[in-house]
Design a protein around this motif. Structure first.
Motif, PDB file in Angstrom:
ATOM      1  N   PRO A 274       0.796  -1.272   0.054  1.00 15.39           N
ATOM      2  CA  PRO A 274       0.134   0.033  -0.103  1.00 15.39           C
ATOM      3  C   PRO A 274       0.940   1.278  -0.139  1.00 15.39           C
ATOM      4  CG  PRO A 274      -0.599  -1.461   1.928  1.00 15.39           C
ATOM      5  CD  PRO A 274       0.617  -1.840   1.113  1.00 15.39           C
ATOM      6  N   ALA A 275       0.341   2.050  -0.637  1.00 16.88           N
ATOM      7  CA  ALA A 275       1.058   3.403  -0.743  1.00 16.88           C
ATOM      8  C   ALA A 275       1.035   4.158   0.756  1.00 16.88           C
ATOM      9  CB  ALA A 275       0.661   4.473  -1.793  1.00 16.88           C
ATOM     10  N   ALA A 276       2.069   4.630   1.159  1.00 13.28           N
ATOM     11  CA  ALA A 276       1.968   5.477   2.285  1.00 13.28           C
ATOM     12  C   ALA A 276       1.235   6.715   2.223  1.00 13.28           C
ATOM     13  CB  ALA A 276       3.235   5.586   2.821  1.00 13.28           C
ATOM     14  N   GLY A 277       1.274   7.370   1.053  1.00 16.28           N
ATOM     15  CA  GLY A 277       0.434   8.750   0.950  1.00 16.28           C
ATOM     16  C   GLY A 277       0.522   8.838  -0.593  1.00 16.28           C
ATOM     17  N   SER A 278       0.021  10.211  -0.739  1.00 19.69           N
ATOM     18  CA  SER A 278      -0.209  10.611  -2.377  1.00 19.69           C
ATOM     19  C   SER A 278       1.018  11.471  -2.936  1.00 19.69           C
ATOM     20  CB  SER A 278      -1.572  11.288  -2.222  1.00 19.69           C
ATOM     21  OG  SER A 278      -1.373  12.516  -1.595  1.00 19.69           O
ATOM     22  N   SER A 279       0.751  11.890  -4.368  1.00 17.62           N
ATOM     23  CA  SER A 279       1.717  12.757  -4.718  1.00 17.62           C
ATOM     24  C   SER A 279       1.601  14.054  -4.011  1.00 17.62           C
ATOM     25  CB  SER A 279       1.198  12.926  -6.215  1.00 17.62           C
ATOM     26  OG  SER A 279       1.582  11.767  -7.099  1.00 17.62           O
ATOM     27  N   LEU A 280       0.680  14.548  -3.524  1.00 16.28           N
ATOM     28  CA  LEU A 280       0.568  15.651  -2.877  1.00 16.28           C
ATOM     29  C   LEU A 280       1.231  15.437  -1.494  1.00 16.28           C
ATOM     30  CD1 LEU A 280      -0.555  18.569  -2.534  1.00 16.28           C
ATOM     31  CD2 LEU A 280      -2.708  17.851  -1.628  1.00 16.28           C
ATOM     32  N   ASP A 281       1.155  14.286  -0.747  1.00 16.24           N
ATOM     33  CA  ASP A 281       2.074  14.052   0.349  1.00 16.24           C
ATOM     34  C   ASP A 281       3.335  14.230   0.095  1.00 16.24           C
ATOM     35  OD1 ASP A 281      -0.416  13.729   1.875  1.00 16.24           O
ATOM     36  OD2 ASP A 281      -0.476  11.795   1.309  1.00 16.24           O
ATOM     37  N   GLY A 282       3.781  13.804  -0.936  1.00 17.37           N
ATOM     38  CA  GLY A 282       5.280  13.749  -1.489  1.00 17.37           C
ATOM     39  C   GLY A 282       5.657  15.130  -1.534  1.00 17.37           C
ATOM     40  N   ALA A 283       4.692  15.872  -2.421  1.00 16.76           N
ATOM     41  CA  ALA A 283       5.209  17.279  -2.283  1.00 16.76           C
ATOM     42  C   ALA A 283       5.267  17.996  -1.047  1.00 16.76           C
ATOM     43  CB  ALA A 283       4.245  18.263  -3.376  1.00 16.76           C
TER      44      ALA A 283
END
Length: 304
Positions: A274-283
């Motif tokens: 599972p992904a820990a977070g989204s692209s926005l979380d990465g930003a």
């Protein structure tokens, strides 16, 4: 109080988050063409205003510290990224702008440890493999004409082709043809790529209802995604299992309907997590911490 700003700019929408308040704003997505940069700046302006960051006439706003952006339409021409980052710096009145491709923010959000493979699939599709030494490899993300295999655009295009074939009598009968859409009308659209991608949910729905044509399209997309993942895993040193996270609007909408057939054809080394977070979380991570393994950044700072 100084705030930081995280921005995820995709083909369908641009999302902005103010840190640490969590206030958000949304702008329109990336468009292809000579005015793409102006369009992205206007999308950022609108999202910033919606999030409560007034941008009066594009003037400086000294309360903004770091802005981190991951963009689908990362300016590829020499010097273009620096020029665009400087425009964002002025637009938001920031101290520093960190600009990168959306695949980098997707990876930073999904795998916080920095090691592994991330497939980001929405309107388009791109894959990033990051090794333990920080070296990284980009796969696909070649755009709707020459790549993005398994993306929502690819699924939507295959579905609309099936619609036309069924209507012409050149292809099998399919529930997909029950749509009232006229695919030919899309040729005149300035948002053609996004328009076509928006038919992907119809393909997924018909596949869930047992439509054979839609099921074949879904199986083809899953095979394309698995092929990209396998190629990415082979880029990484060693034989240990590699964490693979699948993120983006396509996977969010399809869920196990798409992940199951992908998982079924992957080798044992590719381990879906599972992904820990989204692209926005990465930003957000890139805006509030040291970049770590993500060195593919264009950084512009305000002159003191």
């Amino acid at each position: 109080m100084k705030v930081n700003v995280a921005i995820d700019g995709g083909q369908s929408a641009l999302r902005l988050r103010v840190l640490p308040t969590g206030a958000t704003g949304v702008g329109s997505g990336y468009i292809h063409g000579p005015h793409a940069t102006d369009h992205m700046l206007e999308a950022i302006r609108g999202a910033a205003t919606e999030a409560g960051l007034a941008v009066p006439g594009g003037g400086a706003r000294p309360t903004v510290g770091v802005v981190a952006l991951g963009l689908t339409g990362y300016p590829p021409a020499p010097g273009a990224a620096e020029a665009f980052a400087a425009q964002v710096l002025q637009l938001l009145g920031a101290d520093e702008v960190r600009l990168t491709q959306d695949m980098v923010t997707a990876h930073a959000g999904a795998l916080p440890d920095g090691y592994g493979v991330v497939v980001a699939a929405g309107t388009g599709l791109v894959c990033l493999a990051v090794d333990r030494d920080g070296s990284w490899h980009k796969l696909d993300g070649h755009g709707y004409l020459f790549g993005d295999a398994g993306s929502a655009f690819a699924i939507g295009r295959a579905g609309l082709r099936a619609v036309q074939r069924a209507r012409d009598g050149r292809g099998p009968v399919t529930k997909l043809a029950e749509t009232t859409l006229d695919p030919i009308a899309y040729y005149r659209s300035q948002t053609l790529v996004d328009d076509v991608a928006r038919f992907a949910p119809d393909v997924l729905r018909c596949a869930a209802e047992g439509d054979v044509v839609a099921l074949d399209i879904l199986a083809g997309a899953a095979a394309d995604i698995a092929e990209t993942i396998e190629a990415a895993v082979k880029k990484l040193v060693g034989t240990d299992p590699v964490p693979v996270a699948c993120v983006g609007g396509l996977f969010a909408g399809a869920g196990e309907q798409l992940l199951d057939p992908v998982r079924a054809v992957l080798s044992a080394r590719a381990h879906l997590v599972p992904a820990a977070g989204s692209s926005l979380d990465g930003a957000e991570r890139l805006a509030t911490a040291e970049p770590g393994p993500y060195t593919a950044l264009t950084v512009i700072q305000r002159k003191q």
